[in-house]
Design a protein around this motif. Structure first.
Motif, PDB file in Angstrom:
ATOM      1  N   VAL A 128       1.073  -1.289  -0.015  1.00 25.08           N
ATOM      2  CA  VAL A 128       0.101   0.101   0.087  1.00 25.08           C
ATOM      3  C   VAL A 128       0.832   1.211  -0.007  1.00 25.08           C
ATOM      4  O   VAL A 128       1.724   1.401   1.028  1.00 25.08           O
ATOM      5  CB  VAL A 128      -1.030  -0.015   1.182  1.00 25.08           C
ATOM      6  CG1 VAL A 128      -1.812   1.098   1.237  1.00 25.08           C
ATOM      7  CG2 VAL A 128      -1.785  -1.305   1.271  1.00 25.08           C
ATOM      8  N   SER A 129       0.598   1.987  -1.087  1.00 22.49           N
ATOM      9  CA  SER A 129       1.636   3.249  -1.199  1.00 22.49           C
ATOM     10  C   SER A 129       1.029   4.457  -0.356  1.00 22.49           C
ATOM     11  O   SER A 129      -0.060   4.096   0.290  1.00 22.49           O
ATOM     12  CB  SER A 129       1.712   3.776  -2.710  1.00 22.49           C
ATOM     13  OG  SER A 129       0.357   4.200  -2.947  1.00 22.49           O
ATOM     14  N   ARG A 130       1.848   5.334  -0.047  1.00 21.61           N
ATOM     15  CA  ARG A 130       1.317   6.411   0.772  1.00 21.61           C
ATOM     16  C   ARG A 130      -0.106   7.123   0.220  1.00 21.61           C
ATOM     17  O   ARG A 130      -0.885   7.619   0.952  1.00 21.61           O
ATOM     18  CB  ARG A 130       2.230   7.665   0.979  1.00 21.61           C
ATOM     19  CG  ARG A 130       3.175   7.150   1.748  1.00 21.61           C
ATOM     20  CD  ARG A 130       4.277   8.244   2.034  1.00 21.61           C
ATOM     21  NE  ARG A 130       5.544   7.774   2.853  1.00 21.61           N
ATOM     22  CZ  ARG A 130       5.634   7.955   4.120  1.00 21.61           C
ATOM     23  NH1 ARG A 130       4.813   8.341   4.911  1.00 21.61           N
ATOM     24  NH2 ARG A 130       6.764   7.573   4.631  1.00 21.61           N
ATOM     25  N   GLU A 131      -0.110   7.154  -1.194  1.00 23.60           N
ATOM     26  CA  GLU A 131      -1.296   7.903  -1.698  1.00 23.60           C
ATOM     27  C   GLU A 131      -2.441   6.916  -1.645  1.00 23.60           C
ATOM     28  O   GLU A 131      -3.594   7.435  -1.466  1.00 23.60           O
ATOM     29  CB  GLU A 131      -0.754   8.005  -3.230  1.00 23.60           C
ATOM     30  CG  GLU A 131      -2.047   8.664  -4.180  1.00 23.60           C
ATOM     31  CD  GLU A 131      -1.616   8.895  -5.593  1.00 23.60           C
ATOM     32  OE1 GLU A 131      -2.416   8.457  -6.380  1.00 23.60           O
ATOM     33  OE2 GLU A 131      -0.717   9.186  -5.920  1.00 23.60           O
ATOM     34  N   MET A 132      -2.276   5.866  -1.713  1.00 24.87           N
ATOM     35  CA  MET A 132      -3.390   4.720  -1.330  1.00 24.87           C
ATOM     36  C   MET A 132      -3.875   4.769   0.119  1.00 24.87           C
ATOM     37  O   MET A 132      -5.068   4.924   0.413  1.00 24.87           O
ATOM     38  CB  MET A 132      -3.097   3.330  -1.767  1.00 24.87           C
ATOM     39  CG  MET A 132      -2.960   2.947  -3.337  1.00 24.87           C
ATOM     40  SD  MET A 132      -2.132   1.497  -3.625  1.00 24.87           S
ATOM     41  CE  MET A 132      -3.516   0.299  -3.325  1.00 24.87           C
ATOM     42  N   GLN A 133      -2.919   5.032   1.028  1.00 26.71           N
ATOM     43  CA  GLN A 133      -3.341   5.053   2.515  1.00 26.71           C
ATOM     44  C   GLN A 133      -4.104   6.429   2.630  1.00 26.71           C
ATOM     45  O   GLN A 133      -5.172   6.343   3.283  1.00 26.71           O
ATOM     46  CB  GLN A 133      -2.077   5.144   3.353  1.00 26.71           C
ATOM     47  CG  GLN A 133      -1.457   3.845   3.356  1.00 26.71           C
ATOM     48  CD  GLN A 133      -0.239   3.953   4.264  1.00 26.71           C
ATOM     49  OE1 GLN A 133       0.377   4.896   4.611  1.00 26.71           O
ATOM     50  NE2 GLN A 133       0.418   2.681   4.638  1.00 26.71           N
ATOM     51  N   ALA A 134      -3.720   7.620   1.784  1.00 31.32           N
ATOM     52  CA  ALA A 134      -4.426   8.846   2.147  1.00 31.32           C
ATOM     53  C   ALA A 134      -5.642   8.505   1.538  1.00 31.32           C
ATOM     54  O   ALA A 134      -6.834   9.323   2.107  1.00 31.32           O
ATOM     55  CB  ALA A 134      -3.598   9.625   1.011  1.00 31.32           C
ATOM     56  N   TYR A 135      -5.842   8.013   0.301  1.00 32.61           N
ATOM     57  CA  TYR A 135      -7.213   7.869  -0.115  1.00 32.61           C
ATOM     58  C   TYR A 135      -8.044   6.926   0.595  1.00 32.61           C
ATOM     59  O   TYR A 135      -9.226   7.383   0.887  1.00 32.61           O
ATOM     60  CB  TYR A 135      -7.040   7.226  -1.493  1.00 32.61           C
ATOM     61  CG  TYR A 135      -8.408   6.866  -2.399  1.00 32.61           C
ATOM     62  CD1 TYR A 135      -8.970   7.944  -2.804  1.00 32.61           C
ATOM     63  CD2 TYR A 135      -8.919   5.471  -2.291  1.00 32.61           C
ATOM     64  CE1 TYR A 135     -10.416   7.445  -3.524  1.00 32.61           C
ATOM     65  CE2 TYR A 135      -9.990   5.072  -2.956  1.00 32.61           C
ATOM     66  CZ  TYR A 135     -10.973   6.137  -3.578  1.00 32.61           C
ATOM     67  OH  TYR A 135     -12.165   5.859  -4.087  1.00 32.61           O
ATOM     68  N   LEU A 136      -7.491   5.903   1.288  1.00 27.79           N
ATOM     69  CA  LEU A 136      -8.468   5.030   2.014  1.00 27.79           C
ATOM     70  C   LEU A 136      -8.750   5.706   3.367  1.00 27.79           C
ATOM     71  O   LEU A 136      -9.766   5.463   4.131  1.00 27.79           O
ATOM     72  CB  LEU A 136      -7.674   3.725   2.340  1.00 27.79           C
ATOM     73  CG  LEU A 136      -7.379   2.871   1.231  1.00 27.79           C
ATOM     74  CD1 LEU A 136      -6.570   1.672   1.596  1.00 27.79           C
ATOM     75  CD2 LEU A 136      -8.737   2.343   0.723  1.00 27.79           C
ATOM     76  N   SER A 137      -7.963   6.478   3.927  1.00 27.47           N
ATOM     77  CA  SER A 137      -8.108   7.378   5.204  1.00 27.47           C
ATOM     78  C   SER A 137      -9.172   8.435   5.176  1.00 27.47           C
ATOM     79  O   SER A 137      -9.705   8.875   6.419  1.00 27.47           O
ATOM     80  CB  SER A 137      -6.903   7.748   5.951  1.00 27.47           C
ATOM     81  OG  SER A 137      -6.076   8.644   5.160  1.00 27.47           O
ATOM     82  N   GLU A 138      -9.207   9.196   4.139  1.00 24.34           N
ATOM     83  CA  GLU A 138      -9.999  10.321   3.910  1.00 24.34           C
ATOM     84  C   GLU A 138     -11.368   9.928   3.509  1.00 24.34           C
ATOM     85  O   GLU A 138     -11.595   9.316   2.662  1.00 24.34           O
ATOM     86  CB  GLU A 138      -9.472  11.264   3.117  1.00 24.34           C
ATOM     87  CG  GLU A 138      -8.124  12.058   3.851  1.00 24.34           C
ATOM     88  CD  GLU A 138      -7.456  13.100   3.163  1.00 24.34           C
ATOM     89  OE1 GLU A 138      -8.360  14.043   2.384  1.00 24.34           O
ATOM     90  OE2 GLU A 138      -6.393  13.530   2.976  1.00 24.34           O
ATOM     91  N   THR A 139     -12.274  10.579   3.970  1.00 27.74           N
ATOM     92  CA  THR A 139     -13.678  10.369   3.523  1.00 27.74           C
ATOM     93  C   THR A 139     -13.930  11.129   2.285  1.00 27.74           C
ATOM     94  O   THR A 139     -14.973  10.537   1.522  1.00 27.74           O
ATOM     95  CB  THR A 139     -14.911  10.734   4.672  1.00 27.74           C
ATOM     96  OG1 THR A 139     -14.587  12.155   5.047  1.00 27.74           O
ATOM     97  CG2 THR A 139     -14.712  10.141   6.107  1.00 27.74           C
ATOM     98  N   ASP A 140     -13.436  12.430   2.274  1.00 26.90           N
ATOM     99  CA  ASP A 140     -13.820  12.874   0.997  1.00 26.90           C
ATOM    100  C   ASP A 140     -12.564  13.377   0.247  1.00 26.90           C
ATOM    101  O   ASP A 140     -12.326  14.290  -0.075  1.00 26.90           O
ATOM    102  CB  ASP A 140     -14.567  14.284   1.286  1.00 26.90           C
ATOM    103  CG  ASP A 140     -15.353  14.964   0.074  1.00 26.90           C
ATOM    104  OD1 ASP A 140     -15.440  14.282  -0.908  1.00 26.90           O
ATOM    105  OD2 ASP A 140     -15.644  15.986   0.140  1.00 26.90           O
ATOM    106  N   TYR A 141     -11.947  12.306  -0.633  1.00 28.87           N
ATOM    107  CA  TYR A 141     -10.468  12.301  -1.029  1.00 28.87           C
ATOM    108  C   TYR A 141     -10.588  13.285  -2.388  1.00 28.87           C
ATOM    109  O   TYR A 141      -9.752  13.989  -2.748  1.00 28.87           O
ATOM    110  CB  TYR A 141     -10.254  10.889  -1.403  1.00 28.87           C
ATOM    111  CG  TYR A 141      -8.768  10.933  -1.843  1.00 28.87           C
ATOM    112  CD1 TYR A 141      -7.615  11.251  -1.219  1.00 28.87           C
ATOM    113  CD2 TYR A 141      -8.668  10.559  -3.089  1.00 28.87           C
ATOM    114  CE1 TYR A 141      -6.453  11.088  -1.724  1.00 28.87           C
ATOM    115  CE2 TYR A 141      -7.292  10.748  -3.753  1.00 28.87           C
ATOM    116  CZ  TYR A 141      -6.095  10.973  -3.223  1.00 28.87           C
ATOM    117  OH  TYR A 141      -5.102  10.923  -3.680  1.00 28.87           O
ATOM    118  N   ASP A 142     -11.752  12.978  -3.002  1.00 28.02           N
ATOM    119  CA  ASP A 142     -11.798  13.787  -4.415  1.00 28.02           C
ATOM    120  C   ASP A 142     -11.831  15.315  -3.954  1.00 28.02           C
ATOM    121  O   ASP A 142     -11.196  16.267  -4.695  1.00 28.02           O
ATOM    122  CB  ASP A 142     -13.011  13.281  -5.224  1.00 28.02           C
ATOM    123  CG  ASP A 142     -12.776  12.275  -5.527  1.00 28.02           C
ATOM    124  OD1 ASP A 142     -11.589  11.723  -5.837  1.00 28.02           O
ATOM    125  OD2 ASP A 142     -13.921  11.263  -5.959  1.00 28.02           O
TER     126      ASP A 142
END
Length: 123
Positions: A102-116
């Motif tokens: 899991v890359s940092r970008e994937m971790q950020a996407y998974l941890s935030e509710t409103d990533y977009d």
């Protein structure tokens, strides 16, 4: 003459005319041997035939039940094999997910509710 009269009174000769198919005698060299023949009443034979037919129906019924049981067993075995294969497939998928990096970008996407929305703010 008296001997013949006594013989015919005690052991008379009876001629029977029967339809073809009603006489069951083994023939040897085309000369039937009637020495071991027994005259059986028709009702006895018909009762025996009814009994044989009833037993035949029972046997067919039990054979059908046995066939159905074997069919059910084969179906259950197939279902068990199918479920075992599905279990193996799911275990492989779990292992693939666990082994995935899991890359940092994937971790950020998974941890935030409103990533977009956050991504558009950064741009």
């Amino acid at each position: 003459i008296r001997e013949n009269i006594i013989k015919f009174q005690a052991d008379p000769v009876v001629h029977l005319f029967m339809k073809q198919g009603q006489v069951e005698v083994q023939t040897g060299n085309f000369i039937p041997d009637y020495s071991n023949c027994v005259l059986i009443d028709r009702s006895v034979v018909e009762d025996l035939n009814r009994t044989i037919k009833a037993l035949g129906k029972q046997k067919i019924s039990s054979m059908v039940k046995t066939k159905d049981i074997h069919k059910d067993i084969a179906h259950k075995e197939w279902q068990q094999k199918k479920m075992q294969m599905q279990t193996d497939d799911l275990n492989h998928k779990i292992r693939d997910i666990q082994m995935m990096r899991v890359s940092r970008e994937m971790q950020a996407y998974l941890s935030e509710t409103d990533y977009d929305n956050n991504l558009s703010k950064q741009i």
